[in-house]
Design a protein around this motif. Structure first.
Motif, short mmCIF file in Angstrom:
data_model
loop_
_atom_site.label_atom_id
_atom_site.label_comp_id
_atom_site.label_asym_id
_atom_site.label_seq_id
_atom_site.Cartn_x
_atom_site.Cartn_y
_atom_site.Cartn_z
N ASP A 25 -16.66 -9.76 10.72
CA ASP A 25 -17.24 -9.11 9.55
C ASP A 25 -16.30 -8.10 8.89
N ILE A 26 -15.21 -7.74 9.57
CA ILE A 26 -14.29 -6.77 9.00
C ILE A 26 -13.60 -7.38 7.79
N PRO A 27 -13.66 -6.73 6.62
CA PRO A 27 -13.01 -7.29 5.44
C PRO A 27 -11.49 -7.33 5.60
N THR A 28 -10.88 -8.33 5.00
CA THR A 28 -9.43 -8.52 5.09
C THR A 28 -8.80 -8.46 3.71
N LEU A 29 -7.74 -7.67 3.60
CA LEU A 29 -6.93 -7.63 2.38
C LEU A 29 -5.69 -8.49 2.59
N TYR A 42 5.90 -0.57 5.61
CA TYR A 42 6.57 -0.85 6.87
C TYR A 42 5.93 -0.07 8.01
N TRP A 43 5.55 1.18 7.72
CA TRP A 43 4.86 1.99 8.73
C TRP A 43 3.54 1.35 9.11
N MET A 44 2.80 0.89 8.13
CA MET A 44 1.49 0.29 8.41
C MET A 44 1.64 -1.00 9.21
N MET A 45 2.70 -1.74 8.96
CA MET A 45 2.93 -2.99 9.70
C MET A 45 3.37 -2.74 11.13
N ARG A 46 4.24 -1.74 11.32
CA ARG A 46 4.85 -1.52 12.63
C ARG A 46 4.16 -0.45 13.47
N GLN A 47 3.38 0.44 12.80
CA GLN A 47 2.69 1.51 13.52
C GLN A 47 1.19 1.51 13.16
N PRO A 48 0.49 0.39 13.32
CA PRO A 48 -0.91 0.31 12.87
C PRO A 48 -1.83 1.29 13.58
N ASP A 49 -1.49 1.68 14.81
CA ASP A 49 -2.35 2.61 15.55
C ASP A 49 -2.39 4.00 14.93
N ALA A 50 -1.44 4.29 14.03
CA ALA A 50 -1.41 5.61 13.39
C ALA A 50 -2.42 5.71 12.25
N PHE A 51 -3.13 4.61 11.97
CA PHE A 51 -4.06 4.58 10.85
C PHE A 51 -5.46 4.24 11.37
N PRO A 52 -6.36 5.23 11.41
CA PRO A 52 -7.67 5.07 12.05
C PRO A 52 -8.51 3.90 11.52
N ASP A 53 -8.40 3.59 10.23
CA ASP A 53 -9.22 2.52 9.66
C ASP A 53 -8.62 1.13 9.83
N GLY A 55 -7.44 -2.18 11.01
CA GLY A 55 -7.81 -3.01 12.15
C GLY A 55 -9.20 -2.72 12.67
N LYS A 56 -9.83 -1.68 12.13
CA LYS A 56 -11.17 -1.31 12.61
C LYS A 56 -12.22 -1.47 11.52
N THR A 57 -12.00 -0.86 10.36
CA THR A 57 -12.94 -1.03 9.25
C THR A 57 -12.42 -2.01 8.21
N TYR A 58 -11.13 -2.34 8.29
CA TYR A 58 -10.58 -3.39 7.45
C TYR A 58 -9.29 -3.90 8.08
N LYS A 59 -8.90 -5.12 7.70
CA LYS A 59 -7.68 -5.72 8.22
C LYS A 59 -6.76 -6.09 7.05
N ILE A 60 -5.48 -6.26 7.38
CA ILE A 60 -4.50 -6.69 6.38
C ILE A 60 -3.77 -7.93 6.90
N GLU A 61 -3.67 -8.92 6.05
CA GLU A 61 -2.79 -10.06 6.31
C GLU A 61 -1.57 -9.89 5.41
N VAL A 240 -5.64 2.51 0.11
CA VAL A 240 -4.84 3.53 -0.59
C VAL A 240 -4.76 4.81 0.22
N ARG A 241 -5.83 5.16 0.94
CA ARG A 241 -5.75 6.33 1.83
C ARG A 241 -4.67 6.11 2.89
N ASP A 242 -4.59 4.89 3.41
CA ASP A 242 -3.57 4.61 4.42
C ASP A 242 -2.17 4.58 3.82
N LEU A 243 -2.04 4.09 2.60
CA LEU A 243 -0.73 4.15 1.93
C LEU A 243 -0.30 5.60 1.73
N THR A 244 -1.26 6.45 1.33
CA THR A 244 -0.96 7.87 1.15
C THR A 244 -0.51 8.49 2.46
N ARG A 245 -1.27 8.22 3.52
CA ARG A 245 -0.94 8.74 4.84
C ARG A 245 0.42 8.22 5.31
#
Length: 327
Positions: A25-29, A42-53, A55-61, A240-245
């Motif tokens: 049910d988690i939405p995927t972008l 690159y940070w989001m791809m290689r350090q996903p654990d640094a972003f609370p949402d 993989g949990k409230t949404y996923k990225i392909e 966008v919050r994760d991109l900002t972070r």
């Protein structure tokens, strides 16, 4: 093997099914990316654990592309929800293909104190000025790219028409240096890290740069399709919050950013050390906020050159509640 009561086994099975249902049910972008200068991604791809949402409230392909223009086609086809874009690629997608999108963040730009994309020539080349390029062959990364649009603007400034007075060859950024040294092109486009590598080897010098066109150039923005964003604004806000972070983390933790860049580009950290996030690199806004004023100036310039069939208003690509920085 120890005996497990049926109630225990059933609870484990149900828990597993519940987790699987939740994950489904988690939405995927679907997000497109390219190289260089997208450290937030690159940070989001290689350090996903640094972003609370993530993989949990949404996923990225994630899908890698060689330039921004192909990502326009993917967005028009519905294969991508968001992607990095040059202002020209975005504008042409809107004018020629009817792409409707919001600019939600900015990855990289240029300022008077930053690196500027440039075209280089070999030492000893007969090409001494921009005017000398008439009848010559010039390399670009991808036909129809933002860089190609900027080249057209500079040539026009010096009385040359890119469609008539020069020949373009698509080399990609990694192949620019080899194309120039082999004589395949008379002038080649350079971005980092390839510019630094070429300068280290020697024999090449800049002929002109984007700074000759305008002091503040937007190179790469992040855009999301309007239909996706209007239907699922909370999903885009999470992204966008994760991109900002990610932008803040990339700028605050340079050593880690060098490692992340190295993993993505496959270039040794030592080769990146001298330019990444220095004055030899692109300029970055700490909050990833788009420079809408500069983008409008670029839209206007492209319309004057005929690269856009009609003028565009950057306000048509703007939705402030979805724009970085978001907390």
């Amino acid at each position: 093997m120890a005996f497990k009561p049926m109630k225990y086994v059933l609870s484990v099975v149900l828990a597993g099914l519940s987790f699987a249902a939740l994950a489904k049910d988690i939405p995927t972008l679907h997000v497109g990316w390219t190289i260089p200068a997208e450290e937030a991604k690159y940070w989001m791809m290689r350090q996903p654990d640094a972003f609370p949402d993530l993989g949990k409230t949404y996923k990225i392909e994630w899908t890698h592309f060689q330039g921004t223009a192909p990502m326009v086609e993917a967005m028009l086809a519905g294969a991508l929800d968001c992607s990095s874009q040059a202002p020209l690629s975005l504008g042409q997608g809107a004018v020629n293909g009817g792409l409707k999108a919001y600019i939600v963040a900015q990855h990289a730009g240029e300022s008077a104190k930053s690196f500027s994309v440039y075209w280089g020539v070999m030492d000893g080349s007969p090409v001494k000025t921009v005017e000398d390029l008439k009848g010559k062959t010039i390399g670009v990364n991808v036909y129809g790219s933002g860089v190609a649009g900027q080249l057209a603007a500079i040539l026009h400034k010096h009385g040359l028409d890119m469609s008539k007075d020069v020949k373009l060859v698509e080399t990609g950024f990694p192949g620019s240096e080899a194309a120039l040294r082999s004589g395949r092109v008379d002038a080649a486009v350079f971005v980092q890290p390839f510019a630094g590598r070429a300068q280290t080897k020697g024999g090449i010098h800049p002929l002109f740069s984007m700074q000759d066109l305008m002091p503040n150039t937007v190179q790469i923005v992040e855009v999301c399709r309007k239909d996706v964003a209007d239907k699922s604004p909370e999903l885009i806000k999470r992204y966008v919050r994760d991109l900002t972070r990610a932008m803040k983390m990339a700028l605050a933790h340079r050593d880690e950013t060098l490692k992340v860049d190295s993993e993505i580009t496959r270039a040794p950290v030592a080769a990146l050390q001298d330019y990444v996030l220095t004055d030899k690199d692109f300029a970055r806004d700490p909050g990833a906020h788009p420079d809408f004023t500069a983008i409008q100036t670029m839209f206007d310039e492209y319309a004057k050159l005929g690269l856009l069939k009609h003028p565009l208003k950057v306000s048509d690509f703007r939705r402030d509640d979805l724009t970085a920085p978001l907390q």
